[in-house]
Enzyme design. Structure first.
Site, PDB file in Angstrom:
ATOM      1  N   SER A  54       0.812  -1.219   0.000  1.00  0.00           N
ATOM      2  CA  SER A  54       0.000   0.000   0.000  1.00  0.00           C
ATOM      3  C   SER A  54       0.849   1.276   0.000  1.00  0.00           C
ATOM      4  CB  SER A  54      -0.958  -0.048   1.196  1.00  0.00           C
ATOM      5  OG  SER A  54      -1.941   0.945   1.128  1.00  0.00           O
ATOM      6  N   ASP A 100       9.600   5.487 -10.453  1.00  0.00           N
ATOM      7  CA  ASP A 100       9.096   6.025 -11.725  1.00  0.00           C
ATOM      8  C   ASP A 100       9.660   7.399 -12.044  1.00  0.00           C
ATOM      9  OD1 ASP A 100       7.647   3.728 -11.799  1.00  0.00           O
ATOM     10  OD2 ASP A 100       5.719   4.672 -12.187  1.00  0.00           O
ATOM     11  N   LYS A 121      -0.591  -4.042  -3.561  1.00  0.00           N
ATOM     12  CA  LYS A 121      -1.885  -3.480  -3.174  1.00  0.00           C
ATOM     13  C   LYS A 121      -2.002  -2.077  -3.776  1.00  0.00           C
ATOM     14  CE  LYS A 121      -4.779  -2.129   0.791  1.00  0.00           C
ATOM     15  NZ  LYS A 121      -4.860  -0.686   0.532  1.00  0.00           N
TER      16      LYS A 121
END
Length: 534
Positions: free
Chosen positions: A299, A310, A324
């Site tokens: 999470s 990224d 998740k």
């Protein structure tokens, strides 16, 4: 016949009705006047509950029916929409808030008596003079020892309104009479930063165990401390961190990313997209960052790792994370209970969803994914990680990343099988080491009174005699014949870490455990290599 079996047809009927009822309540596209208007479906539910209450042949606890039914509905939605009963909501809320009102002691029930393991640093008990090893016998004139007192009952007795006072009578070894303390209750932090210290001259280390409301403040304080000590690089340990508040994860990511970099975006059922960007407040935008993750990092932990990966910031080290990618919102149900309902999905800056597949709710395969990955060899070999070419994404600097089930690290570190022994894990999980250490300390706490934390970490050695005593203690408790010949070194480290925890706190304990941690060793090695462009 169990309650569930006896009333299965009844529960199924109520489940359908309540499903419609909750669906109506949680339609966020409706206006507030429409949301709570009555309709035939809701009337049908209310009538059914009334009929069961007043007309059904047997007495039935309709509250229990509703609880079971709500769980049944949520079980068919997704793996992370959950019901929180009234009895659990307070403790769940405190844990995520990051503090509670109390006297500030950690304890365990030793021979039916509250034995203080350690008063909270700077808390009301420490300020009043409570010490490790003290036994709390009486609170406001009432005895609080004996088998009838559970931990929950004791905690409830010691908690109270902020600034209220409680009178304690305490037994302390060496004193000929009980000691009296008047303690004013205060906010007691539930720490989410377990450790913050320097691994090398320029590499700091912070371990976060969850993302609660207080986590960013704890993290920021720790980061400032490490920077003052010379940290220009940081290892952020998110292993076994199950997540928490999305907004807190965003604040922590903001410390590392340049202004206006995308942190993540969310999308709800209507297709509405909300994007979160880094601001100008980051204090570690220039430093190298290493994010440690494993198969239990979930999470909010994955939000941090995904956002940095990224944006080509830092290095993700470890093993593929949990997977998740769903966002929950907690909503009160009006009777003291609540539901955490999945309201959107989140995506990393490249557009990845890292939610692993699930088929219509909570199913056995979803929760057994850990064992599937373990048996496949993924924890020992990065080549065993299954990826889908259709879920391939590229970062601004050309690095290939994948969606579809967790964050795949940039640098893989296999599971250390030497510390995954079933016997050792069983002993740790049962708490035997902590209990044994408490009793060892209780024999003569003055033996450690002049040993500093730094000296203990660097120089204290657990003797073979202590390991043998623990072996005898364990065999007596378990009525077995365990020996630690093959795990002597590991047991010494675990006992030393537990001693450090009770004497100095979690920071010292983590530093001792990390001394032989293969993932920490990999991060230290990476940090000494030639500087690279993040």
């Amino acid at each position: 016949m169990s309650f569930q079996k006896k009333y299965v047809p009844l529960l199924l009927g109520v489940a359908v009705a309540i499903g419609v009822f909750i669906g109506g309540k949680l339609n966020f596209t409706d206006t507030s006047d429409r949301l709570f208007t009555s309709n035939s479906k809701k009337d049908k539910l209310n009538r059914l509950i009334d009929y069961i209450d007043y007309e059904y042949v047997d007495d039935v606890n309709t509250d229990s029916i509703v609880d079971v039914t709500v769980n049944g509905i949520l079980n068919n939605l997704d793996p992370h929409s959950v019901y929180i009963p009234k009895s659990q909501l307070e403790s769940v809320t405190e844990n995520m808030k990051g503090d509670f009102v109390g006297i500030g002691v950690s304890f365990y029930t030793y021979k039916d008596t509250i034995a203080v393991i350690r008063p909270t640093d700077g808390g009301p008990s420490e300020k009043a003079g409570i010490k490790s090893g003290d036994r709390i016998l009486v609170a406001d004139g009432d005895s609080i020892f004996g088998r009838q007192w559970s931990n929950e009952a004791i905690i409830k007795r010691l908690k109270g309104e902020k600034n209220s006072k409680v009178d304690l009578k305490v037994y302390r070894k060496g004193e000929d009479k009980l000691l009296d303390f008047k303690i004013k209750r205060a906010d007691i932090p539930i720490k989410s930063v377990d450790a913050a210290y320097m691994l090398t001259d320029n590499l700091g280390y912070i371990k976060i165990n969850r993302f609660a409301e207080s986590t960013y403040k704890e993290f920021k304080k720790a980061l400032n401390k490490l920077q003052d000590e010379g940290a220009t690089k940081l290892a952020l340990d998110l292993r076994d961190n199950p997540g928490g508040f999305l907004a807190i994860a965003e604040q922590i990511v903001d410390e590392f990313l340049e202004d206006d970099k995308l942190i993540l975006f969310t999308k709800n059922k209507s297709g509405r997209i909300e994007k979160s960007y880094a601001t100008s407040k980051g204090d570690f935008e220039e430093g190298d960052v290493y994010i440690l993750i494993n198969e239990s990092s979930a999470s909010a932990s994955e939000i941090v790792a995904g956002a940095l990966q990224d944006n080509d910031k830092g290095t993700i080290v470890g093993r593929r994370s949990y997977g998740k990618g769903l966002v929950q919102r907690e909503m009160a149900l009006g009777d003291g209970s609540a539901v955490r309902l999945t309201v959107s999905r989140y995506y990393t800056p490249t557009g990845r969803s890292i939610q692993r597949p699930y088929d219509n709710g909570k199913n056995e395969d979803y929760y057994n994914d850990y064992y599937k990955r373990l048996s496949s060899g993924e924890f020992e070999n990065a080549d065993k990680i299954q990826v889908a070419d259709s879920l391939k994404y590229t970062t601004p600097k050309g690095k290939v990343v994948y969606g579809g089930g967790g964050i795949i690290p940039d640098v893989f570190v296999p599971l250390d099988t030497s510390i995954q022994n079933e016997t050792l894990n069983y002993i740790k999980n049962r708490g035997y080491i902590s209990y044994f250490v408490f009793e060892e300390l209780d024999k003569d706490r003055s033996a450690f009174s002049n040993i500093t934390q730094d000296d203990f970490i660097k120089n204290f050695e657990v003797s073979d005699d202590i390991v043998v005593r623990f072996q005898e203690y364990l065999n007596l408790k378990e009525n077995t014949n365990i020996t630690f010949v093959a795990y002597n070194k590991e047991m010494k480290q675990l006992i030393k870490a537990s001693l450090a925890e009770q004497l100095y706190g979690s920071n010292a304990s983590e530093e001792i455990l990390n001394a032989t941690d293969s993932m920490i060793e990999e991060v230290v090695k990476l940090s000494t290599q030639e500087p690279h462009d993040n």
